[in-house]
Design a protein around this motif. Structure first.
Motif, short mmCIF file in Angstrom:
data_model
loop_
_atom_site.label_atom_id
_atom_site.label_comp_id
_atom_site.label_asym_id
_atom_site.label_seq_id
_atom_site.Cartn_x
_atom_site.Cartn_y
_atom_site.Cartn_z
N ASN A 6 1.07 -1.00 -0.17
CA ASN A 6 -0.05 -0.06 -0.18
C ASN A 6 0.81 0.59 0.21
O ASN A 6 0.42 2.36 0.35
CB ASN A 6 -1.01 0.09 1.34
CG ASN A 6 -1.63 -1.05 0.77
OD1 ASN A 6 -2.65 -1.76 0.30
ND2 ASN A 6 -2.48 -1.76 2.00
N GLY A 13 4.28 1.94 -5.12
CA GLY A 13 4.42 1.97 -6.37
C GLY A 13 5.04 1.08 -6.82
O GLY A 13 6.85 1.11 -7.18
N HIS A 69 4.74 12.28 -6.99
CA HIS A 69 5.39 11.96 -6.46
C HIS A 69 7.06 12.15 -7.40
O HIS A 69 7.25 12.77 -8.21
CB HIS A 69 4.96 9.96 -6.71
CG HIS A 69 4.47 10.44 -8.74
ND1 HIS A 69 3.58 11.22 -9.15
CD2 HIS A 69 5.01 9.88 -9.98
CE1 HIS A 69 3.24 11.13 -10.48
NE2 HIS A 69 4.63 10.19 -10.75
N SER A 104 -3.71 8.05 -11.54
CA SER A 104 -4.23 6.96 -10.89
C SER A 104 -4.61 7.07 -9.18
O SER A 104 -4.06 7.67 -8.91
CB SER A 104 -2.81 6.05 -10.67
OG SER A 104 -2.31 5.23 -12.43
N PRO A 105 -5.61 5.32 -8.78
CA PRO A 105 -5.88 6.04 -7.19
C PRO A 105 -5.09 4.98 -6.40
O PRO A 105 -4.43 5.85 -5.32
CB PRO A 105 -7.40 4.35 -7.29
CG PRO A 105 -6.36 4.02 -8.82
CD PRO A 105 -5.93 4.72 -9.33
N THR A 106 -3.27 4.66 -6.72
CA THR A 106 -3.06 4.52 -5.95
C THR A 106 -1.26 4.07 -6.96
O THR A 106 -1.50 3.74 -8.14
CB THR A 106 -2.96 2.89 -5.30
OG1 THR A 106 -2.45 2.03 -6.32
CG2 THR A 106 -3.97 2.38 -4.61
N PRO A 107 0.30 4.27 -6.31
CA PRO A 107 1.16 3.94 -7.24
C PRO A 107 0.98 3.21 -7.22
O PRO A 107 1.87 3.03 -8.62
CB PRO A 107 2.29 4.66 -5.63
CG PRO A 107 1.20 4.81 -4.99
CD PRO A 107 -0.26 4.59 -4.63
N ALA A 108 0.70 1.46 -6.98
CA ALA A 108 0.89 0.67 -7.54
C ALA A 108 -0.40 0.50 -8.78
O ALA A 108 0.52 -0.43 -9.63
CB ALA A 108 0.35 -1.05 -6.51
N GLU A 109 -1.41 1.15 -8.99
CA GLU A 109 -1.29 1.18 -10.20
C GLU A 109 -1.02 2.03 -11.00
O GLU A 109 -1.56 1.87 -12.36
CB GLU A 109 -3.20 2.10 -9.48
CG GLU A 109 -4.19 1.56 -10.69
CD GLU A 109 -4.96 -0.02 -11.64
OE1 GLU A 109 -5.25 0.69 -12.66
OE2 GLU A 109 -4.21 -0.76 -11.16
N PRO A 162 5.31 8.09 -3.47
CA PRO A 162 4.32 8.96 -3.42
C PRO A 162 5.21 9.94 -2.31
O PRO A 162 5.70 9.24 -1.49
CB PRO A 162 3.26 8.27 -2.95
CG PRO A 162 3.44 6.56 -2.31
CD PRO A 162 5.42 6.41 -2.68
N TRP A 209 0.28 13.38 -3.00
CA TRP A 209 -0.14 11.89 -3.66
C TRP A 209 -1.63 12.14 -3.93
O TRP A 209 -2.44 12.54 -2.35
CB TRP A 209 0.44 10.69 -2.87
CG TRP A 209 -0.16 9.56 -3.65
CD1 TRP A 209 -1.17 9.04 -3.17
CD2 TRP A 209 -0.23 8.72 -4.83
NE1 TRP A 209 -1.84 8.34 -4.28
CE2 TRP A 209 -1.16 8.52 -5.03
CE3 TRP A 209 0.62 9.52 -6.25
CZ2 TRP A 209 -1.41 7.39 -6.57
CZ3 TRP A 209 0.74 9.18 -7.47
CH2 TRP A 209 -0.20 7.52 -7.14
N GLY A 210 -2.11 11.86 -4.63
CA GLY A 210 -3.89 12.01 -4.49
C GLY A 210 -4.31 13.46 -4.84
O GLY A 210 -5.92 13.37 -4.55
#
Length: 408
Positions: free
Chosen positions: A54, A57, A325, A349-354, A378, A382-383
């Motif tokens: 979490n 990414g 990021h 994107s909703p998350t760094p992984a995505e 991030p 972020w976001g």
């Protein structure tokens, strides 16, 4: 490099031999690096694993290659706070006061490394295993002996090379100069190369490398992704990439490609080596007719002709609320996808992984077949993307053009 070779793995016995050869000074501390972030909380100390799903990414793909040569490493290092304070003052004109903070905070620096192998995976695998430890344990007392080894490489290294950040200790081994992050990074890159010198595979294989170092400067000290003031230092050889991405879509590249046709590298090489730049049948510049990267780890066959592991080091003070990021990419991404395209794909994107997955998917859709790695780190912004996705139309066009070529 323009050539590909069969996959090569590190010899465990050879690695042990290299470890035995490495001599640490009496004053060097035992390794204290670890794989988590420590930060202050209202009730004490918190910990977060660096590789929490979490948090950072990460995607790493073999592409259509027969084997994987991209590798990466994460660690939290413990460095001398005086060294960090001096680096901040002299490189960023920032007065950091560590008083009142616990020692584990004042010495804490987060290390993220990306290593892109070519001609085999020897250099990139060795870097994954050893780089963070060599970075943490680099010491001024290593420099005179290290320089004697450097000169033994011959050619370019016996003619000219005296790495500027190491000059105080080359002129006087007992120099009281402060061993700042640039000197530490330069020492560590050469130490990695010396560690590789016992690997026969490293004669014709190597790796480009980008190291990002993050230090939280706030008081009390939150984790860097929640901090308003963050110091970033990037040390780099080759064509891996690091960029700082703003919430408004702006991008600040922290690396430049070390290719033979770029002004910095062509000037460096011609000054000492004279002619050696050749253009291949595709119009691409190659040093000695072979090399795409003129700075790298390994590649010992080409060291006498100027291929150096000396890193280019850059620093930047980040305002976390203005930054979305930091992104690291190997050339399987950066050769086809611009910094601006990467930023837009990630920041919406909703998350760094995505975000990392979206960058890889786009690169593959427009023709990437190489090993590819994306690391998204991030920051406080972020976001909170601002403005529009300015590269969407261009990305759609590139996807359509790639699809048309596949149908032909």
């Amino acid at each position: 490099m323009s050539q590909r070779y069969s996959p090569l793995s590190l010899s465990c016995n050879s690695l042990r031999t290299q470890r035995r050869r490495r001599v640490s000074p009496p004053s060097a501390s035992a390794a204290r690096y670890h794989d988590y972030i420590r930060f202050q909380t209202g009730g004490g100390v918190g910990r977060i694993p660096l590789l929490s799903p979490n948090f950072i990414g990460l995607v790493n793909s073999r592409g259509n290659r027969a084997y994987q040569q991209d590798f990466y490493g994460f660690a939290t290092l413990s460095l001398n706070p005086h060294e960090l304070q001096h680096t901040l003052r002299t490189k960023l004109n920032y007065d950091w006061d560590p008083s009142g903070l616990p020692e584990f905070i004042t010495s804490q620096v987060h290390f993220i490394g990306l290593y892109d192998g070519h001609g085999g995976s020897t250099a990139s695998q060795f870097s994954r295993q050893e780089f963070h430890a060599l970075f943490e344990n680099a010491h001024p007392s290593h420099i005179p002996d290290l320089y004697e080894w450097i000169k033994e490489l011959g050619g370019y290294f016996s003619k000219r090379l005296r790495p500027q950040p190491l000059l105080p200790w080359l002129q006087d081994p007992n120099s009281k100069a402060v061993f700042d992050l640039e000197a530490r990074a330069t020492t560590a890159f050469f130490e990695v190369d010396r560690g590789l010198s016992g690997e026969k595979e490293a004669r014709v294989s190597g790796a480009t490398a980008s190291i990002a170092l993050l230090q939280t400067l706030d008081k009390p000290a939150p984790p860097f992704f929640a901090a308003e003031n963050v110091a970033l230092t990037v040390a780099h050889v080759g064509d891996t990439s690091v960029a700082v991405c703003a919430t408004d879509g702006g991008v600040t590249p922290m690396t430049t490609k070390h290719h033979p046709g770029t002004p910095l590298e062509s000037t460096r090489l011609r000054r000492v080596m004279g002619s050696g730049l050749v253009t291949d049948s595709f119009g691409e510049a190659r040093w000695m007719g072979v090399l795409e990267n003129t700075r790298s780890l390994g590649d010992f066959k080409y060291k006498p002709f100027g291929v150096t592991p000396e890193p280019e080091v850059r620093e930047k003070l980040l305002k976390g609320s203005e930054c979305s990021h930091i992104v690291l990419t190997s050339d399987g991404i950066s050769s086809l996808v611009s910094h601006e395209e990467v930023n837009d794909l990630v920041r919406f994107s909703p998350t760094p992984a995505e975000g990392a997955k979206r960058v890889l998917a786009f690169a593959e859709s427009v023709g990437s077949e190489d090993n590819a790695t994306v690391i998204v780190i991030p920051l406080l912004g972020w976001g909170k993307p601002q403005g529009r996705d300015a590269t969407k139309e261009l990305r759609d066009y590139k996807i359509d053009q790639a699809a048309s070529r596949r149908r032909m």
